[in-house]
Design a protein around this motif. Sequence first.
Motif, PDB file in Angstrom:
ATOM      1  N   ARG A  13       0.742  -1.108   0.079  1.00 46.41           N
ATOM      2  CA  ARG A  13      -0.088  -0.107   0.028  1.00 46.41           C
ATOM      3  C   ARG A  13       1.003   1.353  -0.107  1.00 46.41           C
ATOM      4  N   ARG A  14       1.938   1.388   0.988  1.00 43.87           N
ATOM      5  CA  ARG A  14       2.859   2.432   0.956  1.00 43.87           C
ATOM      6  C   ARG A  14       3.581   2.588  -0.507  1.00 43.87           C
ATOM      7  N   ASP A  15       4.033   1.719  -1.057  1.00 42.21           N
ATOM      8  CA  ASP A  15       4.912   1.405  -2.238  1.00 42.21           C
ATOM      9  C   ASP A  15       3.890   2.091  -3.264  1.00 42.21           C
ATOM     10  N   ALA A  16       2.958   1.607  -3.247  1.00 37.90           N
ATOM     11  CA  ALA A  16       1.995   2.048  -4.358  1.00 37.90           C
ATOM     12  C   ALA A  16       1.686   3.329  -4.134  1.00 37.90           C
ATOM     13  N   ALA A  17       1.366   3.940  -3.060  1.00 37.30           N
ATOM     14  CA  ALA A  17       0.917   5.461  -3.009  1.00 37.30           C
ATOM     15  C   ALA A  17       2.383   6.225  -3.311  1.00 37.30           C
ATOM     16  N   LEU A  18       3.402   5.650  -2.959  1.00 35.99           N
ATOM     17  CA  LEU A  18       4.739   6.589  -3.326  1.00 35.99           C
ATOM     18  C   LEU A  18       4.780   6.455  -4.664  1.00 35.99           C
ATOM     19  N   ALA A  19       4.485   5.348  -5.509  1.00 33.93           N
ATOM     20  CA  ALA A  19       4.713   5.435  -6.925  1.00 33.93           C
ATOM     21  C   ALA A  19       3.667   6.353  -7.715  1.00 33.93           C
ATOM     22  N   ARG A  20       2.436   6.610  -7.176  1.00 33.96           N
ATOM     23  CA  ARG A  20       1.224   7.291  -7.545  1.00 33.96           C
ATOM     24  C   ARG A  20       1.832   8.738  -7.327  1.00 33.96           C
ATOM     25  N   LEU A  21       2.684   9.170  -6.441  1.00 35.48           N
ATOM     26  CA  LEU A  21       2.971  10.314  -6.397  1.00 35.48           C
ATOM     27  C   LEU A  21       3.905  10.813  -7.196  1.00 35.48           C
ATOM     28  N   VAL A  22       5.093   9.913  -7.237  1.00 37.55           N
ATOM     29  CA  VAL A  22       6.046  10.326  -7.923  1.00 37.55           C
ATOM     30  C   VAL A  22       5.694  10.535  -9.543  1.00 37.55           C
ATOM     31  N   ASP A  23       4.474   9.362 -10.012  1.00 35.70           N
ATOM     32  CA  ASP A  23       4.268   9.392 -11.186  1.00 35.70           C
ATOM     33  C   ASP A  23       3.554  10.915 -11.599  1.00 35.70           C
ATOM     34  N   GLY A  24       3.065  11.505 -10.516  1.00 36.65           N
ATOM     35  CA  GLY A  24       2.336  12.720 -10.698  1.00 36.65           C
ATOM     36  C   GLY A  24       3.421  14.136 -11.087  1.00 36.65           C
ATOM     37  N   VAL A  25       4.473  13.511 -11.179  1.00 30.90           N
ATOM     38  CA  VAL A  25       5.770  14.537 -11.265  1.00 30.90           C
ATOM     39  C   VAL A  25       6.519  13.935 -12.439  1.00 30.90           C
ATOM     40  N   PRO A  26       6.017  14.156 -13.920  1.00 28.11           N
ATOM     41  CA  PRO A  26       6.646  13.654 -14.937  1.00 28.11           C
ATOM     42  C   PRO A  26       7.948  13.990 -15.012  1.00 28.11           C
ATOM     43  N   PHE A  27       8.526  15.281 -14.539  1.00 31.25           N
ATOM     44  CA  PHE A  27       9.794  15.638 -14.621  1.00 31.25           C
ATOM     45  C   PHE A  27      10.933  14.811 -14.023  1.00 31.25           C
ATOM     46  N   GLU A  71      13.886  20.199  -5.917  1.00 30.72           N
ATOM     47  CA  GLU A  71      12.310  20.851  -5.672  1.00 30.72           C
ATOM     48  C   GLU A  71      11.462  19.672  -5.693  1.00 30.72           C
ATOM     49  N   THR A  72      11.854  18.509  -6.384  1.00 34.35           N
ATOM     50  CA  THR A  72      11.030  17.514  -6.421  1.00 34.35           C
ATOM     51  C   THR A  72      10.888  16.616  -5.305  1.00 34.35           C
ATOM     52  N   ALA A  73      12.266  16.461  -4.812  1.00 38.00           N
ATOM     53  CA  ALA A  73      12.347  15.917  -3.417  1.00 38.00           C
ATOM     54  C   ALA A  73      11.434  16.451  -2.442  1.00 38.00           C
ATOM     55  N   ALA A  74      11.405  17.842  -2.377  1.00 42.13           N
ATOM     56  CA  ALA A  74      10.623  18.705  -1.339  1.00 42.13           C
ATOM     57  C   ALA A  74       9.061  18.276  -1.513  1.00 42.13           C
ATOM     58  N   ILE A  75       8.759  18.573  -2.773  1.00 44.41           N
ATOM     59  CA  ILE A  75       7.276  18.244  -3.209  1.00 44.41           C
ATOM     60  C   ILE A  75       6.831  16.822  -2.760  1.00 44.41           C
ATOM     61  N   ILE A  76       7.561  15.931  -3.358  1.00 50.44           N
ATOM     62  CA  ILE A  76       7.080  14.596  -2.936  1.00 50.44           C
ATOM     63  C   ILE A  76       7.046  14.420  -1.191  1.00 50.44           C
ATOM     64  N   GLU A  77       8.301  14.872  -0.873  1.00 45.55           N
ATOM     65  CA  GLU A  77       8.275  14.850   0.818  1.00 45.55           C
ATOM     66  C   GLU A  77       6.916  15.328   1.453  1.00 45.55           C
ATOM     67  N   LEU A  78       6.843  16.790   0.927  1.00 38.97           N
ATOM     68  CA  LEU A  78       5.324  17.341   1.526  1.00 38.97           C
ATOM     69  C   LEU A  78       4.072  16.487   1.143  1.00 38.97           C
ATOM     70  N   ALA A  79       3.904  16.039  -0.179  1.00 48.24           N
ATOM     71  CA  ALA A  79       2.952  15.141  -0.270  1.00 48.24           C
ATOM     72  C   ALA A  79       2.773  14.040   0.230  1.00 48.24           C
ATOM     73  N   TRP A  80       3.754  13.216   0.597  1.00 48.51           N
ATOM     74  CA  TRP A  80       3.909  12.096   1.305  1.00 48.51           C
ATOM     75  C   TRP A  80       3.499  12.243   2.742  1.00 48.51           C
ATOM     76  N   ALA A  81       3.913  13.435   3.429  1.00 44.79           N
ATOM     77  CA  ALA A  81       3.501  13.763   4.883  1.00 44.79           C
ATOM     78  C   ALA A  81       2.161  14.178   4.811  1.00 44.79           C
ATOM     79  N   GLN A  82       1.770  14.598   3.923  1.00 43.08           N
ATOM     80  CA  GLN A  82       0.044  15.220   3.993  1.00 43.08           C
ATOM     81  C   GLN A  82      -0.650  13.790   3.699  1.00 43.08           C
ATOM     82  N   LEU A  83      -0.354  12.954   2.916  1.00 42.96           N
ATOM     83  CA  LEU A  83      -1.111  11.779   2.499  1.00 42.96           C
ATOM     84  C   LEU A  83      -1.099  10.728   3.523  1.00 42.96           C
TER      85      LEU A  83
END
Length: 175
Positions: A13-27, A71-83
């Motif tokens: 479940r955690r790995d799938a959520a992380l993959a969805r977050l990262v897939d949301g940042v195509p860069f 910047e990408t590391a920061a965005i993913i960390e923030l989204a991860w913490a919020q979710l």
Amino acid sequence: MARPEPVQVVKERRDAALARLVDGVPFAAFLGMRFDRRGDELTALLPYRDGLIGNPVLPALHGGATAAFLETAAIIELAWAQLWEAMEAGRLPPEGRLPLPKTITFTVDYLRSGLPRDAYARARVARSGRRFASVHVEAWQDTRSRPFAQATGHFLMPEAAGQGSEPAGARPSDG
């Protein structure tokens, strides 16, 4: 008393959520970024490739690639913490992109040249409110105590997963 979920179910479940977050940042895919997850802690990885070199004479990583990595590391960390809470409770939407913070300001300090090798980054949420968040992120290569770049960013937070949004100017009814 409810029986705890099997560890493999929680990991998936955690790995799938992380993959969805990262897939949301195509860069992130363009850069070749990956994330290593240990519990709720994330480490971003930027695998070295020749295309990331900005100054071939030194050679040194391109400043734009370094900034995008931070910047990408920061965005993913923030989204991860919020979710995190919604994910742990199994309340994430089953499909589609997960909400991501939007950058307001992002300031990078280049401390030394990034060498032609893999880079790592960890972000720390300094403050997170309902609407705004501040994050500090550091990137290193061989030794974490010797970062080659660091950044501070301010972000506009999305609504938490599973919350609806009211139209602008909407008021609760008195009824």
